[in-house]
Motif scaffolding. Structure first.
Motif, PDB file in Angstrom:
ATOM      1  N   THR A 205       0.825  -1.207   0.000  1.00  0.00           N
ATOM      2  CA  THR A 205       0.000   0.000   0.000  1.00  0.00           C
ATOM      3  C   THR A 205       0.856   1.252   0.000  1.00  0.00           C
ATOM      4  O   THR A 205       0.583   2.214  -0.744  1.00  0.00           O
ATOM      5  CB  THR A 205      -0.939  -0.004   1.217  1.00  0.00           C
ATOM      6  OG1 THR A 205      -1.747  -1.182   1.197  1.00  0.00           O
ATOM      7  CG2 THR A 205      -1.844   1.212   1.215  1.00  0.00           C
ATOM      8  N   GLN A 209       1.179   3.922  -3.541  1.00  0.00           N
ATOM      9  CA  GLN A 209       0.240   5.007  -3.280  1.00  0.00           C
ATOM     10  C   GLN A 209      -0.112   5.765  -4.559  1.00  0.00           C
ATOM     11  O   GLN A 209      -1.265   6.133  -4.769  1.00  0.00           O
ATOM     12  CB  GLN A 209       0.831   5.975  -2.254  1.00  0.00           C
ATOM     13  CG  GLN A 209       0.757   5.482  -0.821  1.00  0.00           C
ATOM     14  CD  GLN A 209       1.273   6.505   0.166  1.00  0.00           C
ATOM     15  OE1 GLN A 209       1.931   7.468  -0.211  1.00  0.00           O
ATOM     16  NE2 GLN A 209       0.996   6.294   1.438  1.00  0.00           N
ATOM     17  N   GLU A 211      -0.122   4.700  -7.732  1.00  0.00           N
ATOM     18  CA  GLU A 211      -0.996   3.911  -8.588  1.00  0.00           C
ATOM     19  C   GLU A 211      -2.396   3.810  -7.995  1.00  0.00           C
ATOM     20  O   GLU A 211      -3.401   3.846  -8.723  1.00  0.00           O
ATOM     21  CB  GLU A 211      -0.408   2.517  -8.802  1.00  0.00           C
ATOM     22  CG  GLU A 211       0.780   2.464  -9.737  1.00  0.00           C
ATOM     23  CD  GLU A 211       2.046   3.018  -9.113  1.00  0.00           C
ATOM     24  OE1 GLU A 211       2.036   3.225  -7.883  1.00  0.00           O
ATOM     25  OE2 GLU A 211       3.023   3.261  -9.847  1.00  0.00           O
ATOM     26  N   LEU A 212      -2.471   3.655  -6.666  1.00  0.00           N
ATOM     27  CA  LEU A 212      -3.787   3.583  -6.028  1.00  0.00           C
ATOM     28  C   LEU A 212      -4.564   4.885  -6.205  1.00  0.00           C
ATOM     29  O   LEU A 212      -5.793   4.866  -6.422  1.00  0.00           O
ATOM     30  CB  LEU A 212      -3.623   3.273  -4.541  1.00  0.00           C
ATOM     31  CG  LEU A 212      -3.108   1.875  -4.184  1.00  0.00           C
ATOM     32  CD1 LEU A 212      -2.852   1.763  -2.689  1.00  0.00           C
ATOM     33  CD2 LEU A 212      -4.090   0.802  -4.619  1.00  0.00           C
ATOM     34  N   TYR A 215      -5.763   5.103  -9.980  1.00  0.00           N
ATOM     35  CA  TYR A 215      -6.891   4.219 -10.302  1.00  0.00           C
ATOM     36  C   TYR A 215      -8.029   4.324  -9.287  1.00  0.00           C
ATOM     37  O   TYR A 215      -8.982   3.551  -9.350  1.00  0.00           O
ATOM     38  CB  TYR A 215      -6.408   2.769 -10.373  1.00  0.00           C
ATOM     39  CG  TYR A 215      -5.379   2.540 -11.439  1.00  0.00           C
ATOM     40  CD1 TYR A 215      -5.675   2.746 -12.785  1.00  0.00           C
ATOM     41  CD2 TYR A 215      -4.098   2.137 -11.112  1.00  0.00           C
ATOM     42  CE1 TYR A 215      -4.722   2.542 -13.772  1.00  0.00           C
ATOM     43  CE2 TYR A 215      -3.128   1.936 -12.090  1.00  0.00           C
ATOM     44  CZ  TYR A 215      -3.455   2.132 -13.413  1.00  0.00           C
ATOM     45  OH  TYR A 215      -2.508   1.936 -14.379  1.00  0.00           O
ATOM     46  N   ALA A 217      -8.240   3.472  -6.227  1.00  0.00           N
ATOM     47  CA  ALA A 217      -8.409   2.189  -5.547  1.00  0.00           C
ATOM     48  C   ALA A 217      -7.907   2.231  -4.106  1.00  0.00           C
ATOM     49  O   ALA A 217      -7.728   1.192  -3.480  1.00  0.00           O
ATOM     50  CB  ALA A 217      -7.676   1.092  -6.315  1.00  0.00           C
ATOM     51  N   THR A 218      -7.703   3.423  -3.577  1.00  0.00           N
ATOM     52  CA  THR A 218      -7.163   3.548  -2.230  1.00  0.00           C
ATOM     53  C   THR A 218      -8.113   2.970  -1.184  1.00  0.00           C
ATOM     54  O   THR A 218      -7.698   2.241  -0.281  1.00  0.00           O
ATOM     55  CB  THR A 218      -6.877   5.023  -1.907  1.00  0.00           C
ATOM     56  OG1 THR A 218      -5.977   5.565  -2.885  1.00  0.00           O
ATOM     57  CG2 THR A 218      -6.256   5.157  -0.526  1.00  0.00           C
ATOM     58  N   ARG A 220     -10.431   0.665  -1.552  1.00  0.00           N
ATOM     59  CA  ARG A 220     -10.490  -0.794  -1.635  1.00  0.00           C
ATOM     60  C   ARG A 220      -9.248  -1.435  -1.016  1.00  0.00           C
ATOM     61  O   ARG A 220      -9.339  -2.463  -0.333  1.00  0.00           O
ATOM     62  CB  ARG A 220     -10.622  -1.229  -3.096  1.00  0.00           C
ATOM     63  CG  ARG A 220     -11.926  -0.815  -3.751  1.00  0.00           C
ATOM     64  CD  ARG A 220     -12.171  -1.588  -5.038  1.00  0.00           C
ATOM     65  NE  ARG A 220     -11.127  -1.357  -6.018  1.00  0.00           N
ATOM     66  CZ  ARG A 220     -11.131  -0.374  -6.896  1.00  0.00           C
ATOM     67  NH1 ARG A 220     -12.162   0.486  -6.921  1.00  0.00           N
ATOM     68  NH2 ARG A 220     -10.149  -0.230  -7.763  1.00  0.00           N
ATOM     69  N   GLN A 221      -8.092  -0.811  -1.239  1.00  0.00           N
ATOM     70  CA  GLN A 221      -6.868  -1.340  -0.666  1.00  0.00           C
ATOM     71  C   GLN A 221      -6.877  -1.213   0.851  1.00  0.00           C
ATOM     72  O   GLN A 221      -6.462  -2.132   1.572  1.00  0.00           O
ATOM     73  CB  GLN A 221      -5.646  -0.614  -1.253  1.00  0.00           C
ATOM     74  CG  GLN A 221      -4.312  -1.143  -0.812  1.00  0.00           C
ATOM     75  CD  GLN A 221      -4.006  -2.515  -1.370  1.00  0.00           C
ATOM     76  OE1 GLN A 221      -4.713  -3.005  -2.246  1.00  0.00           O
ATOM     77  NE2 GLN A 221      -2.947  -3.142  -0.879  1.00  0.00           N
TER      78      GLN A 221
END
Length: 609
Positions: A205, A209, A211-212, A215, A217-218, A220-221
Motif C-alpha cells: 500500500t 500510493q 498507482e492507487l 486508479y 483504488a485507495t 479498496r486497498q
C-alpha cells in the motif's frame, strides 16, 4: 521439536551467560520461598511465645530473614541484569544468523520471496524470538531445578502436604500449559501468517500510493488492510484471553492447594502431632512454592509462536544451496587486469534447453494450489553457441524467452531440461581446452564468471564510491574515475563538489534515471566479467549518449564475451551475431544485415521497436 533443538543450538555460544541467569533465577525463587515460609514461622512463633509469656530467641530467625531478603534483592538484580543481557546476546545471534542466511541465498531463492515477506522474517519473526530465552527457556529450566528441591523440603515435614503441593504444581506447570499449547498451536501459526500478510499488504500500500490514487483504488486497498488487521486482532485476542484464563485457573489451583494443606494440617495440630507454628509455615510454603511454575503457562503459550517463527526463519536456511568446490582450482576466469584474450572471454553453449514455469518446484512451493501441467514452454529445445570474445544480441518480442534464458544462464532459475556449459579455448599448445557445465558451479563461481546488467538496478544509500566498491571492493580511485568516464558520467562527476564521496540518498533518489543507469554501467565496467549479459543497456539514455555508452562498454569489454538483449538497430549493427527468439524457440541466427535481408518478420520487429 526440531525447531526447538535448532534454537537451542543458537543458544550454545552464550550458554555460560544463560546458565548464570538460570542460577540467579533459581536463587531468587528459592530465597523468596524460604523468606515467606520462615517469616510465617517467625510470626507464628512470636505470637505463641507472647500468649504463653515465654521467652524466645528472635535474633537468629530475624537474621535469617534479613539475610534471605538481601539475597533475594541482590539475586533479583543480578538475574535481571544477566538474563536480559543473555536475551540481547541471543537476539543478536539470531539476527546475525538470519542476515547471514539471506546473504548466502542466491538470486533464485531471493527472487522466489517477496521483499515484504523477507523483511517480515527479518523483523517480525526475529522479534517473536527475542524473548525465547527469557520467557520460554528460562522458566522451564528454573522449574526443573526448583520443583524437586521444594517438594523434598515439604516432604520432610509432611508427605501428604508434599503430595498435594506436587499435584497442584503438576496441574499448573504441566496440565494447563499442555492444554493451552494444544489449543493455541494452530492459532500460533495463523498469527505469524496473518502478521506477515499484514506487513506485506501495508508495504504494498505504501509503495503503490501513486498507482492507487491514479486508479482510485485507495479505499479498496485500505479495506483489504482492515480485513487482514481484524483477522490478526482476533488471533491476538484469542491468545490474550488464553493468558487471562490461564492466570485465573492457576490462581484457583494455588488457593485450593493451600486450603487442602490447611485441612490436612489442622487435625495434626489439634492432636499435637505437629507444632502449631508449622501450620502457618507450611501453608505459606505451599503458597510460595507455586512461584516455581507460575510462569510456565505463559511460556507454553509463547512457545508455539516462537517455534512457528523459528520454522519460517530456518526454512530460509534450509534453502541454502550446497556449494560445489570441485572446480575451484580450475582457471575459469582471468585474473584482474589480465588483458590476454586467451584468458579473458569464455565460450557459451546452450544445448536443447527447455523451461516450463508450471513445472518449477520453487514456484509450486510458493503457490497455495498445485500448478496444473501446461503445454506452454517459456523455452523449448533452444540450442546455440557463442564463441569466446564474441558479441551476440538476443532479439525477440515480449514473451519470447529472452529473460528466461538470461535467468537460466545466471542461475536465477533452476535448469529443467538441456544443458548450459562454459568453455575457454586455450591457444597455448601445452594447455588443453577448459569446459564446465554451468550447474556444477557454485553460485560464487558463477557470479565471478558472469556479470549481468539488468534493467532494474538498485542504488544503495551511500556515496558513489561506496556503490562502485560493491562491484569491485579493491578498485582504486583512479579506476573508479576511469569507469565513470567510460560510462559517460565523468563530466557530471567532476562537477560534484565532493566527487566520489557524494552521497546518493536512499535508492539513489538524487540521481536521474539516466545517471543511475550509467552508474550501474560503471559498476559492471569495474567488475570485468568473462561473460557480460546486458539487458537493454541503453534504456533510459538519450540518443546522443547511448551510442557513446555502448561503444565504451564494448571497448572496455573487448576481451569479454557479450550477450546483449536489445532491439536498437544501431546497437544490433555492432554485434557479431544476432539470435532471434520467437515463442521460446530460436527462429533465426546470423548477422543483423543477414536477418534483415532474409527475414521479413525480423525486419518488422526491429523497425516497429
Amino acid at each position: 521439536m526440531r525447531n526447538f533443538i535448532r534454537l537451542l543450538r543458537l543458544c550454545r555460544p552464550h550458554y555460560k551467560a544463560m546458565l548464570l541467569g538460570v542460577f540467579l533465577t533459581v536463587l531468587t525463587v528459592l530465597s523468596n520461598v524460604g523468606l515467606l515460609a520462615i517469616s510465617g514461622w517467625f510470626l507464628a512463633s512470636m505470637a505463641a511465645a507472647g500468649i504463653a509469656s515465654a521467652q524466645m530467641n528472635y535474633f537468629t530467625p530475624a537474621g535469617i530473614i534479613r539475610f534471605l531478603a538481601i539475597v533475594r534483592t541482590a539475586s533479583r538484580y543480578g538475574e535481571r541484569l544477566v538474563t536480559h543481557n543473555a536475551t540481547f546476546l541471543l537476539l543478536s545471534e539470531i539476527r546475525v544468523n538470519v542476515f547471514a542466511t539471506l546473504s548466502q541465498l542466491n538470486n533464485q531463492q531471493l527472487a522466489m520471496n517477496r521483499s515484504a515477506d523477507l523483511f517480515n522474517r527479518m523483523q517480525n519473526d526475529v522479534d517473536a524470538l527475542d524473548k525465547f530465552y527469557l520467557n520460554v527457556l528460562l522458566p522451564m529450566l528454573v522449574a526443573l531445578v526448583c520443583v524437586p528441591i521444594v517438594i523434598w523440603i515439604i516432604a520432610g515435614f509432611n508427605p501428604a502436604v508434599a503430595l498435594i503441593c506436587f499435584c497442584g504444581i503438576l496441574l499448573v506447570g504441566v496440565g494447563l500449559p499442555l492444554l493451552l499449547n494444544k489449543k493455541l498451536s494452530r492459532s500460533a501459526a495463523q498469527q505469524i501468517k496473518r502478521s506477515a500478510q499484514l506487513r506485506e499488504i501495508l508495504s504494498d500500500t505504501l509503495s503503490g500510493q501513486r498507482e492507487l490514487a491514479i486508479y482510485q483504488a485507495t479505499e479498496r486497498q485500505l479495506a483489504k488492510c482492515n480485513q487482514v488487521q481484524k483477522s490478526y486482532n482476533v488471533l491476538l485476542e484469542k491468545r490474550h484471553k488464553a493468558l487471562a484464563d490461564s492466570d485465573g485457573l492457576s490462581l484457583v489451583v494455588v488457593q485450593f492447594a493451600m486450603l487442602a494443606s490447611v485441612v490436612i494440617l489442622v487435625p495434626l495440630v489439634q492432636l499435637e502431632q505437629l507444632p502449631n507454628v508449622h501450620l502457618a509455615m507450611l501453608s505459606l510454603f505451599v503458597l510460595a512454592s507455586f512461584e516455581t511454575v507460575l510462569s510456565l503457562p505463559s511460556a507454553f503459550i509463547q512457545l508455539p509462536v516462537a517455534l512457528s517463527a523459528a520454522g519460517r526463519i530456518f526454512a530460509l536456511h534450509d534453502r541454502l544451496p550446497q556449494a560445489v568446490d570441485a572446480l575451484a582450482d580450475i582457471p575459469l576466469c582471468a585474473s584482474k587486469g589480465d588483458t590476454n584474450p586467451e584468458m579473458q572471454g569464455m565460450g557459451l553453449t546452450i544445448q536443447n534447453v527447455s523451461y516450463q514455469y508450471a513445472n518449477d518446484p520453487l514456484t509450486n512451493a510458493l503457490c497455495s494450489r498445485p500448478q496444473v501441467a501446461s503445454e506452454h514452454y517459456a523455452l523449448q529445445n533452444v540450442s546455440f553457441s557463442v564463441q569466446a570474445n564474441e558479441k551476440v544480441a538476443l532479439v525477440g518480442a515480449s514473451g519470447s524467452g529472452k529473460s528466461t534464458l538470461v535467468n537460466l544462464l545466471s542461475g536465477l532459475w533452476p535448469e529443467q531440461q538441456g544443458s548450459i556449459s562454459l568453455s575457454r579455448q586455450m591457444k597455448a599448445p601445452s594447455t588443453s581446452d577448459i569446459s564446465v557445465v554451468a550447474k556444477t558451479l557454485s553460485f560464487e563461481q558463477r557470479s565471478n564468471l558472469i556479470g549481468i546488467l539488468a534493467q532494474q538496478h538498485h542504488i544503495f544509500d551511500g556515496s558513489i564510491a561506496d556503490n562502485l566498491h560493491y562491484a569491485s571492493p579493491e578498485a582504486t580511485k583512479a579506476q573508479m574515475i576511469q569507469a565513470c568516464e567510460q560510462a559517460q558520467i565523468g563530466q557530471w562527476l567532476q562537477g560534484l563538489p565532493n566527487g566520489l564521496d557524494t552521497r546518493l540518498g536512499s535508492a539513489g533518489r538524487r540521481l536521474s534515471q539516466g545517471q543511475s543507469r550509467r552508474l550501474a554501467i560503471a559498476q559492471m565496467l569495474l567488475r570485468q566479467p568473462a561473460i557480460l549479459v546486458l539487458d537493454e543497456p541503453t534504456e533510459g539514455l538519450d540518443n546522443q549518449s547511448k551510442q557513446a555508452v555502448m561503444q565504451a562498454i564494448l571497448h572496455a569489454m573487448r576481451y569479454s564475451t557479450v550477450l546483449c538483449i536489445t532491439h536498437d538497430p544501431s546497437l544490433l549493427q555492432t554485434m557479431d551475431k544476432v539470435i532471434w527468439l520467437d515463442e521460446g524457440q530460436v527462429k533465426g541466427e546470423g548477422s543483423h544485415q543477414e536477418l534483415l535481408a532474409t527475414q521479413q518478420e525480423y525486419a518488422e520487429l526491429v523497425i516497429r521497436v
